[in-house]
Design a protein around this motif. Structure first.
Motif, mmCIF file in Angstrom:
data_model
loop_
_atom_site.group_PDB
_atom_site.id
_atom_site.type_symbol
_atom_site.label_atom_id
_atom_site.label_comp_id
_atom_site.label_asym_id
_atom_site.label_seq_id
_atom_site.Cartn_x
_atom_site.Cartn_y
_atom_site.Cartn_z
ATOM 1 N N MET A 19 0.840 -1.181 0.000
ATOM 2 C CA MET A 19 0.000 0.000 0.000
ATOM 3 C C MET A 19 0.883 1.242 0.000
ATOM 4 S SD MET A 19 -1.236 0.178 3.979
ATOM 5 C CE MET A 19 -0.542 -1.335 4.616
ATOM 6 N N ASP A 20 0.326 2.329 -0.456
ATOM 7 C CA ASP A 20 1.009 3.612 -0.359
ATOM 8 C C ASP A 20 0.221 4.503 0.597
ATOM 9 O OD1 ASP A 20 2.856 2.754 -2.149
ATOM 10 O OD2 ASP A 20 2.379 4.189 -3.702
ATOM 11 N N ILE A 21 0.928 5.131 1.512
ATOM 12 C CA ILE A 21 0.310 6.037 2.477
ATOM 13 C C ILE A 21 0.865 7.432 2.215
ATOM 14 C CG2 ILE A 21 0.067 6.618 4.915
ATOM 15 C CD1 ILE A 21 0.456 3.595 5.494
ATOM 16 N N ALA A 70 6.403 6.447 0.250
ATOM 17 C CA ALA A 70 5.004 6.217 0.604
ATOM 18 C C ALA A 70 4.672 4.737 0.761
ATOM 19 C CB ALA A 70 4.108 6.814 -0.469
ATOM 20 N N HIS A 71 5.572 3.880 0.309
ATOM 21 C CA HIS A 71 5.249 2.461 0.169
ATOM 22 C C HIS A 71 5.463 1.661 1.452
ATOM 23 C CE1 HIS A 71 4.485 -1.058 -2.324
ATOM 24 N NE2 HIS A 71 5.384 -1.669 -1.557
ATOM 25 N N VAL A 72 4.459 0.858 1.804
ATOM 26 C CA VAL A 72 4.498 -0.023 2.971
ATOM 27 C C VAL A 72 4.019 -1.399 2.525
ATOM 28 C CG1 VAL A 72 3.571 -0.423 5.296
ATOM 29 C CG2 VAL A 72 3.983 1.916 4.507
HETATM 30 ZN ZN LIG Z 1 3.632 1.430 -3.437
#
Ligand SMILES: [Zn+2]
Length: 64
Positions: free
Chosen positions: A1-3, A45-47
């Protein structure tokens, strides 16, 4: 996911450093993997739940 924060999007600018640093710290507390710690590409942003080696293994096992 990106936050992301809607003010900053995915950008890496001096004014976004505090947000990305806080995200990285929270991700570590949760035992997840943060793209901001990658060497070749910083995906701030990536998790993700698994490290990239484990993801590659899952893809291989499932023929993806
Ligand atoms: Zn991402």
């Amino acid at each position: 996911m990106d936050i992301i924060d809607s003010r900053y999007g995915w950008e890496d600018r001096p004014e976004t450093a505090t947000f990305w640093q806080a995200l990285g710290e929270e991700v570590a507390i949760l035992g997840l993997y943060w793209g901001g710690s990658w060497e070749s590409f910083r995906g701030y942003a990536h998790v993700q739940f698994y490290d990239n080696d484990r993801l590659a293994e899952i893809r291989r096992l499932h023929g993806l």
